[in-house]
Design an enzyme around this catalytic site. Structure first.
Site, short mmCIF file in Angstrom:
data_model
loop_
_atom_site.label_atom_id
_atom_site.label_comp_id
_atom_site.label_asym_id
_atom_site.label_seq_id
_atom_site.Cartn_x
_atom_site.Cartn_y
_atom_site.Cartn_z
N ARG A 1 0.79 -1.24 0.00
CA ARG A 1 0.00 0.00 0.00
C ARG A 1 0.82 1.28 0.00
O ARG A 1 1.90 1.34 0.61
CB ARG A 1 -0.91 0.02 1.23
CG ARG A 1 -2.02 -1.01 1.16
CD ARG A 1 -2.83 -1.10 2.44
NE ARG A 1 -3.91 -2.07 2.27
CZ ARG A 1 -3.76 -3.39 2.38
NH1 ARG A 1 -2.58 -3.90 2.68
NH2 ARG A 1 -4.77 -4.20 2.18
N HIS B 1 -0.97 -2.52 -4.44
CA HIS B 1 -0.38 -3.39 -5.47
C HIS B 1 -0.35 -2.76 -6.87
O HIS B 1 -0.70 -3.41 -7.86
CB HIS B 1 -1.13 -4.73 -5.51
CG HIS B 1 -0.95 -5.56 -4.27
ND1 HIS B 1 0.16 -5.49 -3.47
CD2 HIS B 1 -1.77 -6.48 -3.68
CE1 HIS B 1 0.04 -6.34 -2.46
NE2 HIS B 1 -1.12 -6.95 -2.55
N HIS C 1 3.15 -12.58 -5.58
CA HIS C 1 2.04 -12.77 -4.65
C HIS C 1 1.53 -14.21 -4.66
O HIS C 1 0.32 -14.44 -4.72
CB HIS C 1 0.92 -11.80 -5.00
CG HIS C 1 0.09 -11.36 -3.83
ND1 HIS C 1 -0.41 -12.25 -2.91
CD2 HIS C 1 -0.30 -10.14 -3.42
CE1 HIS C 1 -1.10 -11.57 -2.00
NE2 HIS C 1 -1.03 -10.29 -2.28
N TYR D 1 0.26 -17.65 -3.22
CA TYR D 1 -0.46 -18.11 -2.03
C TYR D 1 -0.08 -19.57 -1.82
O TYR D 1 -0.47 -20.43 -2.61
CB TYR D 1 -1.98 -18.03 -2.25
CG TYR D 1 -2.57 -16.64 -2.17
CD1 TYR D 1 -2.31 -15.68 -3.14
CD2 TYR D 1 -3.45 -16.31 -1.13
CE1 TYR D 1 -2.90 -14.42 -3.06
CE2 TYR D 1 -4.03 -15.05 -1.06
CZ TYR D 1 -3.75 -14.12 -2.02
OH TYR D 1 -4.32 -12.87 -1.94
N ASP E 1 -1.19 -9.62 8.58
CA ASP E 1 -1.10 -8.91 7.31
C ASP E 1 -0.10 -7.78 7.54
O ASP E 1 -0.44 -6.60 7.50
CB ASP E 1 -2.47 -8.37 6.89
CG ASP E 1 -2.50 -7.94 5.43
OD1 ASP E 1 -1.42 -7.90 4.81
OD2 ASP E 1 -3.60 -7.66 4.91
N GLU F 1 5.56 -12.23 0.97
CA GLU F 1 5.92 -11.33 -0.13
C GLU F 1 7.16 -10.54 0.27
O GLU F 1 7.10 -9.70 1.16
CB GLU F 1 4.76 -10.37 -0.41
CG GLU F 1 3.47 -11.07 -0.79
CD GLU F 1 2.26 -10.26 -0.37
OE1 GLU F 1 1.99 -9.22 -0.97
OE2 GLU F 1 1.57 -10.67 0.59
#
Ligand code: BGC
Length: 380
Positions: free
Chosen positions: A109, A134, A207, A209, A279, A344
């Site tokens: 961000r 992003h 990114h 997962y 996060d 990340e």
């Protein structure tokens, strides 16, 4: 009399095996190209499957530079795909949370969707209100990249993209090159380089997962995580770092010793509440330049281990808190909340507005260079 059909079958079987396996009974390393789908304007998208001689397989699309699958063995030698995603391009074109994608021009961000550089204010798309996330609404994850195969003992794929001056609000024509390659010790290596013709900011990442039990195979709460970080960057309620580098001691963010992700993920802690779980960006303990160990994750059930090495100063641990089971992934599988984790590697979020953070500025004549390895192995 000799059975002709049998001889033929045997020859056919040998040919099939021979094409995939080398003389010493090891799989041949290499690159395979296949069709993945078509963009709305008819542009074909391809899938490049890299295989090393240990049998590890990684498939990458030139749409978004997406890592579509990573197949690695478990403790028993059984192969499994450890990243969430889709079987075809359509899945990636629909609304989805950046599965496997290359992220840019700025990963994570930027506060209030704006920053100042050389006295000029640049406004960005506020796609994660009030912030920009992003790289904006059409980040690098939604671009078609130019692909070149790199043959040889370490099969690789070079992806390039020219992000024009002003794209998503960012200044300068940015030439980006990302090379994915497979090492013989089962690492997916990602090398990022970028150059610009105007002062700009850059923060590139991937990114993916991960679920080491195999995608679609339950949650990741029992995965044990070690993060090589004494400090993290606490956030406000919109997930923007406050600027503080806070010690992890005595907090749910102390992962210096391996700890199951689920142990403190719902702790009564303001930071955990802001993130709805993890996060957060961790400030990596570094002793100098070059690749150094950032994190290690072990799935005690499958025995799969992921180690992350990077040249970057930070790493975002995101525990799939916003996954909600509404997306159907590979083979129609559902991906519920916390069914994956992301690690990340990055510069810290909102660095362009935080002069005390390591700089993300790139000037003409300089080259942005970062490398990250995702290395797989098994524990006993
Ligand atoms: C962010 C999360 C976000 C996720 C998917 C992560 O990098 O930190 O807040 O939900 O990406 O967009």
């Amino acid at each position: 009399m000799r059975c002709l059909t049998c001889t033929y079958s045997l020859l056919l079987a040998l040919a099939v095996v021979g094409s995939a396996w080398g003389a010493e009974g090891k799989p041949n390393s290499g690159i395979k190209r296949s069709t993945f789908g078509k963009m709305a304007d008819g542009k074909p998208i391809e899938l490049f499957t890299l295989t090393n001689s240990q049998g590890m397989r990684v498939a990458i699309a030139n749409y978004g530079g997406v890592v579509v699958s990573i197949v690695v063995p478990d403790r028993e030698g059984k192969p499994g795909d450890v990243v969430l995603g889709f079987d075809n391009l359509e899945g990636y074109l629909a609304k989805q949370p950046y599965f496997g994608a290359l992220i840019g021009r700025y990963g994570n961000r930027i506060g209030n969707a704006r920053f100042k550089l050389d006295g000029v204010e640049y406004k960005l798309p506020a796609n994660n209100s009030p912030n920009s996330l992003h790289g904006g609404t059409q980040g690098f994850d939604k671009r078609v990249w130019t692909a070149h195969e790199i043959p040889g003992p370490h099969p690789g794929l070079q992806l390039t993209y020219l992000s024009p001056d002003g794209e998503e609000g960012y200044p300068g024509n940015l030439h980006v090159k990302v090379v994915y390659s497979l090492t013989e010790d089962n690492a997916l290596r990602i090398e990022y380089t970028a150059t610009t013709d105007k002062d700009t900011v850059v923060n590139l990442t991937n990114h993916s997962y991960f679920n080491l039990a195999g995608e679609g195979n339950g949650d990741i709460l029992k995965h044990e995580v070690m993060i090589n970080a004494d400090r993290f960057t606490p956030i406000d309620s919109t997930l923007i770092p406050t600027g503080e580098l806070r010690k992890v001691d005595g907090t749910p963010f102390d992962f210096r010793k391996p700890t199951p992700l689920g142990t403190r993920i719902d702790a009564d802690n303001e930071q955990i509440k802001f993130g709805k779980g993890y996060d957060h960006n961790f400030v990596l303990n570094r002793t100098g330049p070059g690749l150094s160990l950032a994190a290690r994750v072990t799935d005690p059930v499958s025995g799969r281990v992921l180690e992350v090495f990077t040249t970057q100063p930070g790493i975002q641990l995101y525990t799939g808190n916003f996954l909600d089971g509404s997306i159907r992934g590979k083979g129609g599988k559902v991906y519920p909340r916390r069914s994956a984790f992301c690690l990340e590697t990055q510069h810290f979020p909102d660095s362009p507005n935080k002069p005390s953070f390591p700089s993300t500025e790139l000037k003409p004549g300089e080259t942005y260079r970062e490398t990250t390895d995702y290395r797989f192995s098994v524990s006993k």
